[in-house]
Motif scaffolding. Structure first.
Motif, PDB file in Angstrom:
ATOM      1  N   ILE A  85       0.813  -1.221   0.000  1.00  0.00           N
ATOM      2  CA  ILE A  85       0.000   0.000   0.000  1.00  0.00           C
ATOM      3  C   ILE A  85       0.845   1.269   0.000  1.00  0.00           C
ATOM      4  O   ILE A  85       0.369   2.325  -0.370  1.00  0.00           O
ATOM      5  N   PRO A  88       2.148   2.457  -4.134  1.00  0.00           N
ATOM      6  CA  PRO A  88       1.149   3.170  -4.946  1.00  0.00           C
ATOM      7  C   PRO A  88       0.741   4.508  -4.337  1.00  0.00           C
ATOM      8  O   PRO A  88       0.543   5.489  -5.064  1.00  0.00           O
ATOM      9  N   ALA A  89       0.669   4.562  -3.006  1.00  0.00           N
ATOM     10  CA  ALA A  89       0.265   5.823  -2.380  1.00  0.00           C
ATOM     11  C   ALA A  89       1.313   6.905  -2.620  1.00  0.00           C
ATOM     12  O   ALA A  89       0.977   8.042  -2.972  1.00  0.00           O
ATOM     13  N   ASN A  96       0.625  13.500  -8.823  1.00  0.00           N
ATOM     14  CA  ASN A  96      -0.650  14.166  -9.103  1.00  0.00           C
ATOM     15  C   ASN A  96      -0.802  15.410  -8.253  1.00  0.00           C
ATOM     16  O   ASN A  96      -0.361  15.456  -7.111  1.00  0.00           O
ATOM     17  N   LEU A 108      -1.903  10.613   6.137  1.00  0.00           N
ATOM     18  CA  LEU A 108      -0.995   9.480   5.970  1.00  0.00           C
ATOM     19  C   LEU A 108       0.218   9.574   6.900  1.00  0.00           C
ATOM     20  O   LEU A 108       0.766   8.564   7.316  1.00  0.00           O
ATOM     21  N   MET A 123      -7.441  -0.454  18.113  1.00  0.00           N
ATOM     22  CA  MET A 123      -7.259  -1.545  17.154  1.00  0.00           C
ATOM     23  C   MET A 123      -7.311  -2.892  17.851  1.00  0.00           C
ATOM     24  O   MET A 123      -7.890  -3.853  17.338  1.00  0.00           O
TER      25      MET A 123
ATOM     26  N   ASN B  12      -6.316   7.764 -16.538  1.00  0.00           N
ATOM     27  CA  ASN B  12      -4.980   7.605 -15.979  1.00  0.00           C
ATOM     28  C   ASN B  12      -4.821   8.415 -14.699  1.00  0.00           C
ATOM     29  O   ASN B  12      -4.245   7.950 -13.733  1.00  0.00           O
ATOM     30  N   LYS B  13      -5.354   9.624 -14.755  1.00  0.00           N
ATOM     31  CA  LYS B  13      -5.271  10.496 -13.607  1.00  0.00           C
ATOM     32  C   LYS B  13      -5.996   9.853 -12.423  1.00  0.00           C
ATOM     33  O   LYS B  13      -5.494   9.802 -11.310  1.00  0.00           O
ATOM     34  N   GLY B  16      -4.042   7.025 -10.979  1.00  0.00           N
ATOM     35  CA  GLY B  16      -2.968   7.476 -10.104  1.00  0.00           C
ATOM     36  C   GLY B  16      -3.474   7.758  -8.705  1.00  0.00           C
ATOM     37  O   GLY B  16      -2.852   7.384  -7.717  1.00  0.00           O
ATOM     38  N   LEU B  17      -4.625   8.395  -8.652  1.00  0.00           N
ATOM     39  CA  LEU B  17      -5.194   8.714  -7.344  1.00  0.00           C
ATOM     40  C   LEU B  17      -5.679   7.458  -6.642  1.00  0.00           C
ATOM     41  O   LEU B  17      -5.655   7.370  -5.417  1.00  0.00           O
ATOM     42  N   GLY B  19      -4.284   4.758  -6.399  1.00  0.00           N
ATOM     43  CA  GLY B  19      -3.187   4.153  -5.649  1.00  0.00           C
ATOM     44  C   GLY B  19      -3.104   4.647  -4.218  1.00  0.00           C
ATOM     45  O   GLY B  19      -2.622   3.940  -3.337  1.00  0.00           O
ATOM     46  N   ILE B  20      -3.582   5.873  -3.998  1.00  0.00           N
ATOM     47  CA  ILE B  20      -3.510   6.441  -2.648  1.00  0.00           C
ATOM     48  C   ILE B  20      -4.539   5.794  -1.736  1.00  0.00           C
ATOM     49  O   ILE B  20      -4.354   5.692  -0.536  1.00  0.00           O
ATOM     50  N   PRO B  22      -5.808   2.722  -0.847  1.00  0.00           N
ATOM     51  CA  PRO B  22      -5.606   1.708   0.195  1.00  0.00           C
ATOM     52  C   PRO B  22      -4.923   2.275   1.429  1.00  0.00           C
ATOM     53  O   PRO B  22      -5.376   2.028   2.557  1.00  0.00           O
ATOM     54  N   ALA B  23      -3.852   3.055   1.206  1.00  0.00           N
ATOM     55  CA  ALA B  23      -3.120   3.609   2.348  1.00  0.00           C
ATOM     56  C   ALA B  23      -4.003   4.577   3.127  1.00  0.00           C
ATOM     57  O   ALA B  23      -4.018   4.573   4.362  1.00  0.00           O
ATOM     58  N   LEU B  24      -4.763   5.382   2.381  1.00  0.00           N
ATOM     59  CA  LEU B  24      -5.631   6.362   3.043  1.00  0.00           C
ATOM     60  C   LEU B  24      -6.688   5.647   3.884  1.00  0.00           C
ATOM     61  O   LEU B  24      -6.921   5.994   5.051  1.00  0.00           O
ATOM     62  N   PHE B  26      -6.511   2.672   5.078  1.00  0.00           N
ATOM     63  CA  PHE B  26      -5.840   2.036   6.209  1.00  0.00           C
ATOM     64  C   PHE B  26      -5.684   3.018   7.366  1.00  0.00           C
ATOM     65  O   PHE B  26      -6.037   2.734   8.503  1.00  0.00           O
ATOM     66  N   MET B  27      -5.174   4.221   7.039  1.00  0.00           N
ATOM     67  CA  MET B  27      -4.963   5.213   8.083  1.00  0.00           C
ATOM     68  C   MET B  27      -6.295   5.673   8.690  1.00  0.00           C
ATOM     69  O   MET B  27      -6.406   5.850   9.894  1.00  0.00           O
ATOM     70  N   LEU B  28      -7.279   5.862   7.811  1.00  0.00           N
ATOM     71  CA  LEU B  28      -8.573   6.327   8.325  1.00  0.00           C
ATOM     72  C   LEU B  28      -9.177   5.290   9.255  1.00  0.00           C
ATOM     73  O   LEU B  28      -9.639   5.606  10.348  1.00  0.00           O
ATOM     74  N   PHE B  30      -7.698   2.571  10.773  1.00  0.00           N
ATOM     75  CA  PHE B  30      -6.963   2.125  11.957  1.00  0.00           C
ATOM     76  C   PHE B  30      -6.454   3.266  12.818  1.00  0.00           C
ATOM     77  O   PHE B  30      -6.514   3.177  14.036  1.00  0.00           O
TER      78      PHE B  30
END
Lengths: 272, 300, 335
Positions: A85, A88-89, A96, A108, A123, B12-13, B16-17, B19-20, B22-24, B26-28, B30
């Motif tokens: 993760i 890609p992030a 972008n 993040l 958690m 495409n744009k 690209g976004l 990709g963010i 899953p991480a976002l 996850f943070m939100l 957890f």
């Protein structure tokens, strides 16, 4: 003029020396302690040397093998999570421009700026409710929370350095998104992914509180094994454990430099 | 043709976004979700455990309002502030020296950055070994003749002022600051040193008027990271501070791990206070930075 | 200011080799040369940013001061226009209030009034470069060192700034050592021009003298002088009826002085008093310019560049034509 220059040079030298000693000296008694059982004050070096602590470490009650294994499993899972993760992030953030980017970035990186103990307690409570989760996995999740900001910051920086130009060139030549990533970005990314992975593993190794809370104190990673000894003041055993801790870190550092070297040579050959 | 490229560009744009995401998420889920869930746990009425005080929702927080805990806040925040400022200043000075003469002293870089890879638990232990009254430094002092008995060596571990705690943290955090800012200092020097000398500026003027002001956001950000970490970290005060020292992470963990489920809301409430303080400090810093930028400055 | 046998060595490689140079007060000295010839290194050496390996820097009277401006403005991004300009005064320890007054006063010279509280990124490229110049000039340097100061600006803005700077120079009376690779820039400001190759100055001359008499073929080539032909060839064309110089073995002639003629009709109109010769050749390249066409003519393995006036008659490729060459327009030099 000359005199003040000289004195400032002396001050600089003194500062550097003090800092060097401050950072380096504490390692020395650690090594000594791991090879002795008795070392009374005020001796600078012990009179009797022994390997007892090292023998104890790998006995059944020493649990060093178990601790190492657990630490590695958790670190490995954490690293996989970061790679999946985190890359890609970082890419999305580096390439972008969009509204609210700062907010997303802040979210993040939040665990860097706000103590995360509360979220891990939360958690843990959630994980109890989904009790099908494996202990290793749930601890790795906690470690992922701690390490992800470091990983994303490292990789993001590299993506920014690479920039969009190569990508645009490849796109104009008709390469697909995937091919751009595999052919162009991935090779350039390798050094920072190595650095990021190194950070992730080292940070994961050193976690005490998140591991304890997430597993309820049951998953014996190295810090959890060491802590009771450190608290009880059994110097010799803790010293041996600490050195045991450094070995994987040194090993990783070696692997990191080796991989970096191989990578740079490969790039050089390609260019040449 | 035009239309399809436009659509695929947008796609495409969007990719690209994507990709963010899953991480976002996850943070939100957890980080934010975990915090909120903890918050709700801390509101759990005592009724679950006993029959009295049925509707007291904020009992855990109310229990914290007392002089001892306020003192603990003072101690914890004070230590964190001291560690972050001392590490920030020492790290900055060290990085400046390193950049100035890094070509000659490559090995210094290694020593100055090695502690980053070593866990806090071990840094606490290392400092216990050298700073204790029976520790290695005290032996040195005796051999040199500075002290003549074990009691003559100052109490630096489990002491009243947290000297050992601060030193152990600095051992970890000075290298962190160096690691963070020295690449930037290197770049700033190569960008601005020549120009500053051309206008007659000395080394120290260049540092004070050019390098440090441009570096400021990054440097303060690094100190905030150190502050937040020190505020919430457990290992070093647990090993090096006296039991009555009043470090909140230590007290909270005791409540959490030793006194049963009943006291869990207290532990959460304590940690929540710390998170709140860090958030508050961070907000102030961000506000100041925004105001600084709004005057028109662009640094990077 | 005078340089005596300056030598600069960086990492064992000699960048500047034994340069002697004198710059008079109030003079604009332009230094030209291909990239990598050591111009920037020399400037940095004079400014004291790089040490001389050997040699001496001397000033007429007391120790003089220098200011330097690079191609990029290099303005401090965290300081306002005013603070940028006052930076050198701050270094000197002048109190804040006086510093401010002096800087505000100087802004008028720079035509930057009312911009004093802007930050660099809020200025245009030309304004930024003016601030950079002002930052150096407020210290009243005896010698201003310019390293291609306007190279990244577009042509019209460049000309405006050159005009502005030379006016300012005349008013304030400092001297300038100006590095550029634009010939037009050099010609519009220079009192003298120096040409530099491979770490050494090859020729120093007033602009006109430089064109009339380049010291070597290499310099002639660097100045992109057209129609550089050996004396032997000229001799052949003129059939040795004239007194060709004996010491100089090469000559060049401007494309505008070569004239295409119709072999039959124009031949008798040519003024016989002006000694000239006629060369016949084949057109190998044609391209239009402002006043007509530039054509390239091949004759006896020599390439000649000729300009024609007017667009009416379009020269054709591979056409056989004749060119008339006036002898007195040839400038002679030594290879």
């Amino acid at each position: 003029m000359v005199k003040s220059l000289k004195s400032s040079l002396v001050a600089k030298g003194l500062f550097i020396m003090m800092l060097t000693l401050f950072l380096f000296l504490p390692f020395i008694p650690l090594v000594i302690w791991s090879f002795t059982k008795q070392w009374p004050w005020p001796l600078l070096l012990p009179e009797k040397w022994s390997l007892d602590s090292w023998n104890y470490l790998f006995s059944v009650s020493g649990r060093a093998g178990e601790g190492l294994l657990n630490s590695w499993i958790v670190a490995f899972l954490t690293l996989i999570g970061n790679l999946l993760i985190g890359i890609p992030a970082s890419r999305g953030l580096a390439q972008n421009e969009f509204k609210g980017k700062r907010v997303i970035f802040a979210i993040l990186l939040a665990p860097l700026f706000i103590p995360y103990t509360v979220s891990i307690i939360g958690m843990h409570d959630l994980a109890i409710q989904f009790d099908f989760l494996n202990e290793y996995v749930s601890v790795a999740f906690a470690h992922l929370l701690v390490t992800l900001p470091y990983f994303i910051a490292t990789i993001w920086f590299q993506f920014r350095l690479i920039g969009n130009k190569l990508q645009e060139a490849a796109l104009s030549l008709g390469a697909s998104e995937w091919k751009i990533f595999i052919w162009i970005e991935a090779p350039l990314l390798i050094p920072s992914v190595l650095l990021g992975s190194f950070l992730v593993i080292v940070i994961s190794f050193s976690q005490y509180l998140p591991t304890w809370i997430m597993s309820g104190g049951t998953l014996q990673t190295i810090p959890l094994v060491i802590f009771p000894f450190a608290n009880s003041g059994n110097s010799s055993i803790v010293a041996a454990y600490s050195l045991l801790f450094f070995i994987p870190i040194l090993f990783l550092l070696l692997v990191y430099y080796l991989l970096l070297r191989i990578n740079s040579r490969k790039q050089f050959m390609k260019r040449g | 043709m035009w239309r399809t490229t436009k659509i695929s560009n947008q796609l495409n744009k969007y990719k690209g976004l994507l990709g963010i995401l899953p991480a976002l998420l996850f943070m939100l889920i957890f980080f934010l979700g975990g915090t909120l869930h903890s918050l709700s746990l801390s509101f759990e009425s005592k009724e679950t455990f006993s029959l009295v005080l049925q509707e007291e929702k904020f009992w855990a927080y109310k229990e914290l309002i007392n002089v001892t805990f306020l003192q603990s806040i003072g101690v914890t925040v004070g230590i964190a502030a001291a560690v972050s400022v001392l590490s920030g200043v020492t790290g900055l000075i060290a990085s400046l020296f390193l950049v100035e003469r890094s070509r000659h002293w490559k090995w210094l870089n290694i020593i100055f950055q090695a502690p980053v890879g070593i866990p806090h638990l071990l840094s606490a232990y290392l400092f216990m070994q050298v700073l204790m009254q029976s520790g290695w430094y005290s032996r040195f002092a005796y051999q040199i003749g500075w002290i003549d008995s074990i009691e003559a060596f100052p109490v630096l571990v489990h002491d009243e002022w947290g000297v050992g705690v601060i030193l152990a943290y600095m051992w970890k955090e000075v290298p962190f600051i160096i690691l963070l800012i020295s690449p930037f200092i290197l770049k700033l020097f190569s960008d601005w040193r020549e120009q500053s000398i051309a206008l007659g500026g000395s080394f120290s003027q260049t540092v004070r008027w050019v390098i440090v002001p441009i570096l400021l956001p990054m440097w303060v950000g690094g100190m905030w990271v150190v502050f937040a970490f020190t505020l919430g970290a457990y290992e070093i005060p647990a090993l090096l501070a006296s039991t009555s020292f009043g470090s909140i992470p230590v007290e909270a963990f005791q409540e959490y791990s030793q006194f049963g489920l009943e006291r869990q809301p207290i532990a959460i409430a304590m940690n929540m206070v710390l998170a709140g303080i860090s958030f508050l400090v961070g907000s102030i810093l961000i506000f100041l930075q925004l105001r600084w930028y709004n005057q028109g400055r662009r640094v990077w | 200011m005078q340089l005596e046998r300056i030598k600069i060595q960086i990492n064992q490689s000699i960048i500047i080799n034994s340069i002697d140079l004198q710059i008079n007060s109030g003079e604009i000295f332009v230094l030209m040369g291909p990239s990598g010839s050591g111009k920037t290194t020399l400037l940095k050496g004079i400014a004291g940013l790089i040490p001389f390996t050997s040699g001496k820097l001397r000033w007429e009277e007391k120790h003089g001061t220098t200011g330097i401006v690079f191609q990029e403005p290099r303005l401090f991004p965290h300081l306002t226009v005013l603070e940028n300009i006052a930076f050198g005064l701050r270094v000197k320890g002048i109190p804040a209030k006086e510093r401010r007054n002096q800087a505000l006063d100087f802004l008028k010279n720079l035509q930057l009034e009312s911009l004093e509280s802007r930050y660099p990124h809020q200025l245009s490229g030309g304004q930024q470069q003016r601030v950079a110049l002002g930052r150096a000039l407020i210290l009243k340097p005896d010698l201003l060192l310019l390293d291609e100061p306007f190279a990244s600006l577009d042509t019209s803005l460049r000309q405006d700034l050159i005009e502005w700077l030379s006016k300012l120079q005349r008013r304030l009376g400092f001297s300038i050592l100006w590095v550029t690779h634009y010939l037009d820039e050099a010609l519009s400001v220079a009192d003298r021009i120096g040409i530099m190759f491979e770490g050494a100055i090859q020729q120093i001359a007033a602009p006109a003298a430089l064109f009339q008499n380049p010291a070597t073929e290499k310099i002639a080539q660097f100045l992109s002088l057209p129609n550089r032909i050996s004396r032997k060839q000229w001799n052949k064309w003129f059939q040795s009826e004239l007194n060709l110089p004996t010491t100089q073995n090469r000559g060049w002639i401007d494309s505008n002085h070569l004239q295409v003629i119709d072999r039959d009709c124009q031949l008798r109109d040519i003024n016989k008093e002006v000694s000239s010769c006629i060369i016949s050749g084949i057109v190998t390249k044609v391209r239009p310019n402002r006043e007509g066409y530039s054509i390239q003519v091949t004759s006896e393995n020599n390439l000649l560049d000729v300009n024609t006036l007017g667009w009416n008659k379009i020269p054709k490729l591979d056409e056989k034509i004749s060119i008339i060459v006036p002898f007195e327009k040839i400038h002679w030099y030594t290879e």
